[in-house]
Enzyme design. Structure first.
Site, PDB file in Angstrom:
ATOM      1  N   PRO A 171     139.795 -61.759  47.481  1.00  0.00           N
ATOM      2  CA  PRO A 171     138.428 -62.234  47.206  1.00  0.00           C
ATOM      3  C   PRO A 171     137.922 -63.094  48.350  1.00  0.00           C
ATOM      4  O   PRO A 171     138.631 -63.968  48.857  1.00  0.00           O
ATOM      5  CB  PRO A 171     138.602 -63.048  45.922  1.00  0.00           C
ATOM      6  CG  PRO A 171     139.753 -62.397  45.233  1.00  0.00           C
ATOM      7  CD  PRO A 171     140.689 -61.985  46.340  1.00  0.00           C
ATOM      8  N   CYS A 172     136.674 -62.824  48.766  1.00  0.00           N
ATOM      9  CA  CYS A 172     136.184 -63.420  50.006  1.00  0.00           C
ATOM     10  C   CYS A 172     134.986 -64.346  49.808  1.00  0.00           C
ATOM     11  O   CYS A 172     134.433 -64.851  50.775  1.00  0.00           O
ATOM     12  CB  CYS A 172     135.785 -62.309  50.973  1.00  0.00           C
ATOM     13  SG  CYS A 172     134.505 -61.203  50.315  1.00  0.00           S
ATOM     14  N   GLN A 173     134.572 -64.577  48.558  1.00  0.00           N
ATOM     15  CA  GLN A 173     133.343 -65.345  48.354  1.00  0.00           C
ATOM     16  C   GLN A 173     133.405 -66.741  48.969  1.00  0.00           C
ATOM     17  O   GLN A 173     132.406 -67.271  49.432  1.00  0.00           O
ATOM     18  CB  GLN A 173     133.037 -65.447  46.852  1.00  0.00           C
ATOM     19  CG  GLN A 173     132.582 -64.144  46.230  1.00  0.00           C
ATOM     20  CD  GLN A 173     133.745 -63.244  45.814  1.00  0.00           C
ATOM     21  OE1 GLN A 173     134.896 -63.508  46.143  1.00  0.00           O
ATOM     22  NE2 GLN A 173     133.450 -62.186  45.095  1.00  0.00           N
ATOM     23  N   PHE A 232     134.771 -67.530  51.717  1.00  0.00           N
ATOM     24  CA  PHE A 232     134.626 -67.456  53.166  1.00  0.00           C
ATOM     25  C   PHE A 232     133.241 -66.970  53.583  1.00  0.00           C
ATOM     26  O   PHE A 232     132.863 -67.088  54.739  1.00  0.00           O
ATOM     27  CB  PHE A 232     135.643 -66.468  53.762  1.00  0.00           C
ATOM     28  CG  PHE A 232     137.078 -66.816  53.485  1.00  0.00           C
ATOM     29  CD1 PHE A 232     137.584 -68.064  53.795  1.00  0.00           C
ATOM     30  CD2 PHE A 232     137.936 -65.881  52.922  1.00  0.00           C
ATOM     31  CE1 PHE A 232     138.917 -68.372  53.565  1.00  0.00           C
ATOM     32  CE2 PHE A 232     139.264 -66.175  52.680  1.00  0.00           C
ATOM     33  CZ  PHE A 232     139.754 -67.427  52.997  1.00  0.00           C
ATOM     34  N   ASN A 270     138.439 -58.300  55.228  1.00  0.00           N
ATOM     35  CA  ASN A 270     137.770 -59.446  54.623  1.00  0.00           C
ATOM     36  C   ASN A 270     136.460 -59.706  55.360  1.00  0.00           C
ATOM     37  O   ASN A 270     136.163 -59.051  56.365  1.00  0.00           O
ATOM     38  CB  ASN A 270     138.677 -60.680  54.662  1.00  0.00           C
ATOM     39  CG  ASN A 270     138.511 -61.551  53.433  1.00  0.00           C
ATOM     40  OD1 ASN A 270     137.471 -62.172  53.238  1.00  0.00           O
ATOM     41  ND2 ASN A 270     139.539 -61.595  52.590  1.00  0.00           N
TER      42      ASN A 270
END
Length: 368
Positions: free
Chosen positions: A83-85, A87, A122
């Site tokens: 999960p990249c939210q 970043f 990502n």
């Protein structure tokens, strides 16, 4: 050295964008891990791999090995899109966002499984934005685990995806395998582009230019709030749109495609005197790759997601096409759940490009 095939495990698999791309590259995806129930439902509808629907913290390497039954003539590729939210430059996450720590579960499973190859995708902010400190630490940990790594920011448009989507792509090989590569005078590389920016002055490989958003808009006409489903068209669903937003979208379409053309009476109070995200309420330009698909890609108010000719935001199927999913790939869930799955997915063609690289590398390493 006998021929060895690649078997993959897809961590944080979501609805299956990465797995779909790897399968198109000829890789045997045997297992996936995903915590979201709706995304898992979509994944299992389209992909035959065994899915562990569980928090990855509770998943062990031995459990994964038990699922894939790896044979002696098979090499493991471990894949992750954590999960990249936290970043993302779009969201409000910080370096301390707890979701950012999930990348360390990937590191843990690399240590437990010792795969021949690793692949991670990502947001670009992981390596040079909010997540830079964490990414440097992850690279250090991979080095201590004896993995050679190559990573960079790639644009999905360079790989046949009709979308401007810049993402961090990481390729890795276990160091004993890398030593075999060095002996064969091979470098660890990232996938080579298949398409090129039309404004590029040089094109020595004569690559085709970027795919544009115009390539996806040939589905049956659809009104805001309507659903079209047939034997050949799936998930062609559009969110509803208020009368005033229909007036806005018509005016914006006639006057350049961006909201800064709106007359005073149509300007939202929250936009007065503010720049903010300038793409919000915008119209997709059919002559360019589409903007980055997000979890709000079906909402006219959440980005430049206005349909080029119809008074609505893009449909789920149009968004899926922009992410390079095949039309036969069927999504489960509500409109909001489907949009989130599509926006969070790795573009299929980008994953395919990495898969093809690892297939090529594996063949070269197994040549006598």
């Amino acid at each position: 050295m006998g021929k060895k095939k690649i078997v993959a495990i897809d961590l944080f698999s979501g609805c299956g964008g990465t797995s779909s791309g790897l399968i198109k590259a000829g890789i045997d995806v045997r297992a996936a891990v995903e915590i979201n129930k709706v995304a898992t439902k979509t994944y299992t509808k389209n992909i035959s791999a065994h899915v562990i629907e569980e928090d990855i913290v509770n998943v062990s390497g031995s459990e994964l090995l038990d699922k894939i039954k790896l044979k002696r003539n098979e090499e493991l590729l471990l894949v992750a899109c954590p999960p990249c939210q936290g970043f993302s430059s779009i969201g409000n996450g910080t370096e301390d966002d707890e979701r950012n720590q999930l990348v360390y579960q990937f590191v843990r499973l690399v240590n437990e499984l010792r795969p021949a190859y690793v692949l991670m995708e990502n947001v670009s902010g992981m390596s040079k934005g909010k997540g830079k400190k964490i990414f440097k630490d992850v690279l250090k940990k991979f080095d201590l685990l004896n993995y050679e790594i190559n990573s960079d920011i790639l644009n999905s448009a360079d790989f046949g995806v009709p979308q401007m989507r810049k993402r961090l792509v990481l390729h890795g090989v276990r160091r004993d395998i890398y030593e075999k590569m060095v002996a064969k005078d091979m470098n660890l590389e990232l996938p080579k582009p298949t398409n090129i920016n039309p404004s590029s002055k040089e094109n020595p490989e004569e690559l085709p230019v970027w795919e544009t958003a115009g390539s996806v808009f040939n589905l049956p006409r659809l009104s805001a709030g309507e659903k079209h489903q047939s034997e050949t068209v799936f998930n062609h669903y559009a969110n509803g749109l208020s009368d005033i937003n229909k007036e806005r979208i018509r005016h914006i379409r006639r006057n350049g495609g961006s909201r800064d053309c709106l007359p005073d009476r149509l300007v939202l109070n929250c936009h007065r005197g503010k720049q903010g995200h300038g793409d919000v309420y915008g119209i997709i330009d059919v002559n360019r790759p589409a903007p980055t698909m997000t979890g709000g890609c079906m909402s006219y108010t959440k980005g430049r997601f206005g349909h080029p000719v119809e008074d609505r935001a893009i449909s789920a199927r149009e968004a899926a096409r922009i992410q390079s999913f095949e039309d036969e790939f069927i999504f489960e869930g509500t409109n909001g759940e489907i949009a989130l799955q599509i926006g969070n997915a790795v573009p299929v063609k980008l994953a395919k490009a990495s898969g093809e690289y690892f297939q090529w590398l594996n063949r070269k390493l197994n040549e006598k």
